[in-house]
Design a protein around this motif. Sequence first.
Motif, mmCIF file in Angstrom:
data_model
loop_
_atom_site.group_PDB
_atom_site.id
_atom_site.type_symbol
_atom_site.label_atom_id
_atom_site.label_comp_id
_atom_site.label_asym_id
_atom_site.label_seq_id
_atom_site.Cartn_x
_atom_site.Cartn_y
_atom_site.Cartn_z
ATOM 1 N N UNK A 1 0.815 -1.220 0.000
ATOM 2 C CA UNK A 1 0.000 0.000 0.000
ATOM 3 C C UNK A 1 0.842 1.260 0.000
ATOM 4 N N UNK A 2 1.963 1.272 0.726
ATOM 5 C CA UNK A 2 2.714 2.503 0.941
ATOM 6 C C UNK A 2 3.922 2.678 0.013
ATOM 7 N N UNK A 3 4.725 1.649 -0.121
ATOM 8 C CA UNK A 3 6.082 1.830 -0.647
ATOM 9 C C UNK A 3 6.103 2.465 -2.031
ATOM 10 N N UNK A 4 5.162 2.096 -2.904
ATOM 11 C CA UNK A 4 5.131 2.672 -4.244
ATOM 12 C C UNK A 4 3.928 3.581 -4.471
ATOM 13 N N UNK A 5 3.286 3.964 -3.373
ATOM 14 C CA UNK A 5 2.123 4.842 -3.488
ATOM 15 C C UNK A 5 2.568 6.263 -3.845
ATOM 16 N N UNK A 6 1.952 6.844 -4.873
ATOM 17 C CA UNK A 6 2.385 8.154 -5.338
ATOM 18 C C UNK A 6 2.237 9.239 -4.301
ATOM 19 N N UNK A 7 1.118 9.231 -3.563
ATOM 20 C CA UNK A 7 0.907 10.259 -2.539
ATOM 21 C C UNK A 7 1.919 10.101 -1.408
ATOM 22 N N UNK A 8 2.067 8.848 -0.973
ATOM 23 C CA UNK A 8 3.014 8.580 0.124
ATOM 24 C C UNK A 8 4.428 8.989 -0.276
ATOM 25 N N UNK A 9 4.853 8.609 -1.479
ATOM 26 C CA UNK A 9 6.202 8.956 -1.939
ATOM 27 C C UNK A 9 6.350 10.470 -2.073
ATOM 28 N N UNK A 10 5.295 11.126 -2.591
ATOM 29 C CA UNK A 10 5.374 12.572 -2.765
ATOM 30 C C UNK A 10 5.481 13.325 -1.459
ATOM 31 N N UNK A 11 4.840 12.800 -0.412
ATOM 32 C CA UNK A 11 4.869 13.475 0.893
ATOM 33 C C UNK A 11 6.120 13.147 1.699
ATOM 34 N N UNK A 12 6.833 12.084 1.324
ATOM 35 C CA UNK A 12 7.944 11.627 2.167
ATOM 36 C C UNK A 12 9.313 11.684 1.506
ATOM 37 N N UNK A 13 9.370 11.531 0.201
ATOM 38 C CA UNK A 13 10.683 11.480 -0.453
ATOM 39 C C UNK A 13 11.259 12.888 -0.602
ATOM 40 N N UNK A 14 12.504 13.049 -0.185
ATOM 41 C CA UNK A 14 13.172 14.348 -0.267
ATOM 42 C C UNK A 14 12.705 15.347 0.772
ATOM 43 N N UNK A 15 11.941 14.908 1.758
ATOM 44 C CA UNK A 15 11.418 15.798 2.810
ATOM 45 C C UNK A 15 12.105 15.453 4.131
ATOM 46 N N UNK A 16 12.512 16.494 4.857
ATOM 47 C CA UNK A 16 13.155 16.269 6.161
ATOM 48 C C UNK A 16 14.459 15.525 6.045
ATOM 49 N N UNK A 17 15.295 15.929 5.112
ATOM 50 C CA UNK A 17 16.534 15.198 4.820
ATOM 51 C C UNK A 17 17.634 15.599 5.795
#
Length: 419
Positions: free
Chosen positions: A217-233
């Motif tokens: 459900x999460x790992x390849x989910x577009x919304x999840x990736x958009x909200x988490x990838x590259x954020x809070x690095x």
Amino acid sequence: MSTPTVGADGKVRNIPLGVARRPSESVSDDFGAEHMLVNIGPQHPATHGVLRLVVELEGETVKRVIPHVGYLHSGFEKLGEYRQYNQIIPLTDRTDYLAPMANNVALAMAVEAMMGIEITERCRYLRVIACEMSRIISHLVWLGTTGIDLGAFTPFLWMFQQRELIYNLQEAWTGARLTTSVSRVGGMLADVPDGWEAGLREFVRNFPSVLREVDTMFTNNGIWCGRTQGVGVIGPEEAINYSLSGPMLRASGVDYDVRKDRPYLGYDEFDFDVPIGQYGDIYDRYRVRLEEMFQSTRILEQALDRIQPGPVNVADPRVILPPKSRAMGDMEAMIFHFKQVMEGIKVPAGEVYFGAENPKGELGYYFVSDGTAKPVRWRIRPPSFLNLAVLPRLCEGALLSDVIAINASVDIVMGEIDR
């Protein structure tokens, strides 16, 4: 903190943050008329309890975040200095109440290190099981609540359903669902009841399939990736400089795990991997914690395969209370029982620091003993406090909506912070 002043033109004027200004700053230099303050918490569910964040915004961009702590007024460390060592264990239930059994075990091992006590083989495996169950419980709560913070409700139900199963096991063993107080210096509160190990085997057998559903459900989910990838690095060097540990540190690419690097409880005999991130963002923290739950099931399986019948407590009446049947019929056992209850366990004079790999990072206990049954000083190295310290750095330049995601990703529990 005072209410911001609004001028006749409707613009915010002087905005006090409640902290001392630098000598070069004046009141008029603070933020100007374009900045705005937003209080997040302490009642806001996204702050997970009593944390209050004062966020300075320029539009939707975060200029500064100041965490305010001090709402629990617990005083754990000072309370511990007025209690016997075994009486401190209930306090550790309440520091990180999402991993109480792991906290109990770490404290017992710190005292045993001062006393030179070698625990029994069965106790060692039971403690490993307690620690890995705590890791799963803590990560389940983190994953479920983080999903809610980012708008995903279904995984929260899945996670809490699994948490309920493992809480049932915890309750059957300790008699409590949250405040377990399961360890004792030199052993455990009790052995696991008959049939308990079969229940844990069933959980370990079924749990990975639920994790794979979350992974789907999460790992390849577009919304999840958009909200988490590259954020809070945060990069590896900076993560080390902030004294981060646990999943926060490993998500930044630093291969450090107390269970591997300073083994205790025979963790070096277990076959498990330490997941490492690459980019140090929220997404990597999610992947590390998800994989850690898979690895914990591997450790639990191995512990269940290896554990053998035998004594749980050391055979030392100065450390462990004699059985009640003996205390009621044997004068010597009654004397040991009376002396230990009234006087407590005497710990040799000295000091010790013991660190354990808890779900949120390295949990350390530092004791100073003067040879009596109560510590002169007790200090905690709580991973949540250090995780919170990096929050302002992670939020600078992010959007306001990212603050919620970043705050969730650092995985804090306030009992470890206002202590």
